[in-house]
Design an enzyme around this catalytic site. Structure first.
Site, PDB file in Angstrom:
ATOM      1  N   VAL A 140       0.880  -1.207   0.092  1.00 37.78           N
ATOM      2  CA  VAL A 140      -0.028   0.033   0.143  1.00 37.78           C
ATOM      3  C   VAL A 140       0.798   1.284  -0.023  1.00 37.78           C
ATOM      4  O   VAL A 140       1.724   1.397   0.665  1.00 37.78           O
ATOM      5  CB  VAL A 140      -1.023   0.004   1.311  1.00 37.78           C
ATOM      6  CG1 VAL A 140      -2.200  -1.061   1.085  1.00 37.78           C
ATOM      7  CG2 VAL A 140      -0.213  -0.259   2.504  1.00 37.78           C
ATOM      8  N   ASP A 141       0.290   2.082  -0.817  1.00 32.56           N
ATOM      9  CA  ASP A 141       1.105   3.432  -0.795  1.00 32.56           C
ATOM     10  C   ASP A 141       0.548   4.279   0.299  1.00 32.56           C
ATOM     11  O   ASP A 141      -0.526   3.811   1.025  1.00 32.56           O
ATOM     12  CB  ASP A 141       0.722   4.281  -2.115  1.00 32.56           C
ATOM     13  CG  ASP A 141       1.013   5.660  -2.097  1.00 32.56           C
ATOM     14  OD1 ASP A 141       2.306   5.877  -1.902  1.00 32.56           O
ATOM     15  OD2 ASP A 141       0.167   6.656  -2.483  1.00 32.56           O
TER      16      ASP A 141
END
Length: 751
Positions: free
Chosen positions: A438-439
């Site tokens: 995940v960013d």
């Protein structure tokens, strides 16, 4: 994207708009090769396609040359009326049923009630001929036409078997009625008549028609999600003069609106197209896009989306995107294309179907020969009836429907929950994901950062540094840049003209302001520009430990200070991460932000693995490295810098609140822009794939068990035979069972 990557690389996230069956031969006229086409650009307005074979295209309605199924429009319609195919099949079914019932009574009466005491066999045969012939040749004509097409295109399918079965029974009965003397005495009765099978041919035709009607109705139900999306858009809009003055409104169809037109939206009306407010204000319900129930205040300069509802106030907007370019239209086309796409699991069904029909024809021939050689008298009648039963019960319609029906319902169900699936392959892969990358900013966090601190060195003031920084950031659409500009405007700092602007992707920004060169970005970027930030390192570290992102500023070759920006974590993020980790997923945060800031966010969210200080071009390498370890990786992001990583992952998950480039690179778009969409996508994938496997087991088991029964395998031991009529009923039931099982997905809980 990771707007917080702005500190390390000053990444830019600007929207792209601103910057069952063997395939036919190449000569088949209706098949155009396509490779993951963009439905908005590739589909012709009047094109029709097959739900099972999306490579098939033709300019009007018809039948698929591969499987024979009725084609449907490529571009979805919100008319809600029955399709012409459904109306035609329904009419044929009811007329065929009315003509078949007397035939059925005559034939069954002869066996059950010895009706031949009142009706001579030859007369019964003639009455059945007159009634059954229209059923077979008119009501069942579409099946013969599709069978002929299957032979012409060298793609034998279920209609080949239906036509062979009903045609053989009808032709035999015609000859038996018109010329009984051609048959040997063993086949003739006391009065010289020959037993006929008009009843079997007619009943089979009617049962197959019933199956078609049920299938077509079910296919219309699968488009319910598209119909619901289309219903969000208004059909008309109020167009005003270019000066926006009152008293000049005119109601016009939405499809006549052009970019630049001014449109008035009153309280209680839906926004007709994507655009920007130029006058007035309102509170707009954007829940169809964001999933948030609270209305959003809109004023001059605000953007609005087609299909959203203006609850209070009134405004005039300038049309920016119309027709197929609106967000709503793109969503509709994405859902429609995904519903027609093919999952890898369907290849198995296609491979089976490729050889299944020829094998069934061979089994039919063997059945006929076996009954002729070893069957009881009249051998020919037994051979014919059992051969017809094999042809009918072996029709692979259930096998052909098993995967497409589940995909159509599953994709539609996802769209209703804000999960847009690009294609069936993405839906299938999502089930296998064991690692989620995940960013940070815009994915874990809200993507609406605010300035929390401004630090300057002697010789500069906070107002001066912030004003010059905001002036160069104004040209960027990065969330951190927008936060800086908003912070300067809130402090009533006028923005200054900028020349020689440059924004090296993932590094920072540069521009000339009042004759001085202004540089902003990470410590590494400023070092590349010859500026030493060591004097502010301790103060910057304090801000990072509080999960703030630090953006250094240099003016005229000197370090001027830094601005600390913090982005709140989305309210749904902790719940979503807990659910994903509880499901056994390995969660990794991947960000270009400073490690201290990233780890502070990771501690808040319980993410043990944090990979920080990553350049945008290196994000894809991290994903590939995880895949090389045997992991099935999903990547969630929202920006231009995330696009390579999204494309490199097994599944790319893009936030619809992010950039267009990210969404183009992703297999799944989360319309509501939060991680709960990933929980829904995974649950949807698991439910859909489970449903497909159930359908495949049902259809395979049906054919494996049905063919031997129809061939008469139980006759030597038990004296049992399977009537072609029972075989036709079983075939229809198998298709209905697959359809009914697929429709269960509409009520499946995916949260």
């Amino acid at each position: 994207m990771s707007p917080s990557d702005h500190e390390h690389h000053h990444e830019r996230s600007g929207h792209a708009a601103h910057a069952g069956h063997a395939h036919p031969p190449a000569h088949a006229p209706l098949v155009r090769p396509t490779a993951a086409p963009d439905p908005v650009r590739a589909a012709g307005l009047g094109d029709y396609t097959c739900p099972m074979h999306p490579q098939v295209r033709q300019p009007g309605p018809g039948n698929c040359p591969i499987c024979g199924m009725a084609l449907e429009p490529v571009l979805a319609s919100d008319q809600g009326a029955e399709s012409p195919e459904l109306r035609d099949m329904t009419r044929r079914f009811w007329i065929g049923l009315a003509l078949t019932l007397p035939v059925f009574v005559l034939e069954m009466g002869a066996h059950l009630f010895n009706i031949h005491h009142w009706v001579a066999p030859w007369l019964s045969n003639w009455v059945q001929l007159l009634l059954a012939t229209p059923v077979v040749l008119w009501a069942g004509w579409p099946f013969f036409a599709r069978a002929a097409a299957s032979v012409r295109h060298r793609s034998l399918n279920m209609y080949t078997l239906i036509a062979l079965g009903t045609g053989a029974a009808w032709l035999y009965s015609i000859v038996a009625t018109l010329a009984p003397g051609l048959f040997p005495p063993a086949l003739r009765g006391p009065e010289g008549s020959v037993a006929v099978y008009f009843e079997a041919a007619a009943v089979i035709t009617v049962l197959v028609l019933l199956g078609q009607v049920l299938e077509l109705r079910a296919r219309e139900k699968t488009s319910g999600a598209i119909q619901a999306l289309l219903s969000l858009a208004p059909k008309t809009a109020m167009k005003v003069r270019s000066d926006g003055s009152d008293g000049s409104d005119a109601s016009v169809p939405v499809d006549t609106i052009q970019v630049g037109d001014l449109l008035r939206v009153r309280p209680g009306e839906k926004v007709p197209v994507d655009g920007e407010l130029v006058q007035g204000q309102g509170n707009v319900d954007e829940s169809m896009v964001t999933g948030e129930p609270l209305p959003v205040a809109k004023a001059a300069g605000s953007k609005v989306t087609a299909g959203t509802l203006n609850q209070t106030g009134g405004f005039v907007l300038r049309a920016e995107k119309v027709g197929a370019d609106t967000l709503l239209a793109q969503i509709v086309h994405m859902v429609a294309a995904a519903q027609r796409s093919r999952a890898p699991i369907q290849r198995m069904a296609d491979q089976v179907s490729g050889w299944f029909v020829p094998v069934v024809i061979a089994i039919t021939a063997l059945t006929f020969a076996a009954w002729m050689l070893w069957g009881p008298e009249p051998a020919f009648s037994h051979a014919l009836i059992n051969a017809v039963a094999v042809l009918i019960i072996a029709c692979p319609c259930a096998l052909g429907l098993a995967t497409p029906m589940s995909i159509m319902v599953g994709v539609g169900r996802g769209a209703q929950q804000g999960v847009l699936i690009r294609d069936a392959e993405a839906l299938e892969r999502m089930e296998k994901v064991d690692t989620l990358v995940v960013d940070k900013t815009g994915t874990l966090t809200a993507g609406r950062p605010e300035i929390v601190h401004v630090e300057v060195v002697p010789g500069f003031t906070a107002r001066e540094v912030l004003q010059k920084l905001a002036s160069v950031e104004r040209a960027s659409e990065h969330p951190l840049a927008l936060a800086i500009v908003a912070g300067a405007q809130a402090r009533q700092l006028p923005l200054l003209p900028v020349t020689d602007f440059d924004s090296p992707l993932g590094k920072g920004v540069v521009g000339m302001v009042e004759g001085e060169r202004v540089v902003s970005g990470s410590a590494r970027f400023l070092a590349e520009q010859g500026l030493d930030v060591a004097g502010l390192a301790a103060l910057a570290q304090t801000q990072r430990e509080q999960a703030a992102t630090v953006i250094y500023v240099g003016v005229a070759g000197r370090l001027a200070g830094f601005v600390a920006v913090a982005d709140p974590i989305k309210a749904t993020t902790p719940q979503a991460l807990q659910a994903l980790q509880a499901a056994g997923l390995r969660v990794v945060m991947l960000t270009g932000d400073n490690r201290t800031t990233a780890e502070a966010v990771g501690r808040q969210l319980g993410i043990a693995e944090v990979i920080a200080d990553v350049f945008p071009e290196d994000k894809a390498a991290v994903v590939r490295d995880l895949k090389s370890q045997g992991r099935v990786v999903a990547m969630a992001g929202d920006g231009v810098n995330d696009a390579p990583a999204l494309a490199a992952a097994d599944i790319g998950l893009a936030m619809a609140t992010g950039s267009d480039v990210a969404m183009e690179s992703a297999g799944v778009t989360l319309l509501h822009g939060d991680l709960m969409g990933i929980v829904r996508a995974r649950a949807l994938s698991r439910a859909t794939m489970r449903n497909i496997r159930q359908n495949l087991v049902l259809s395979f088991a049906y054919n494996v068990a049905g063919i031997p029964l129809a061939a008469g395998v139980l006759y030597p031991a038990f004296g049992l035979l399977l009537s072609p009529v029972v075989a036709a009923a079983a075939m229809a039931l198998s298709s209905v069972s697959v359809i009914a099982n697929a429709l269960r997905l509409r009520a499946t809980r995916i949260e």
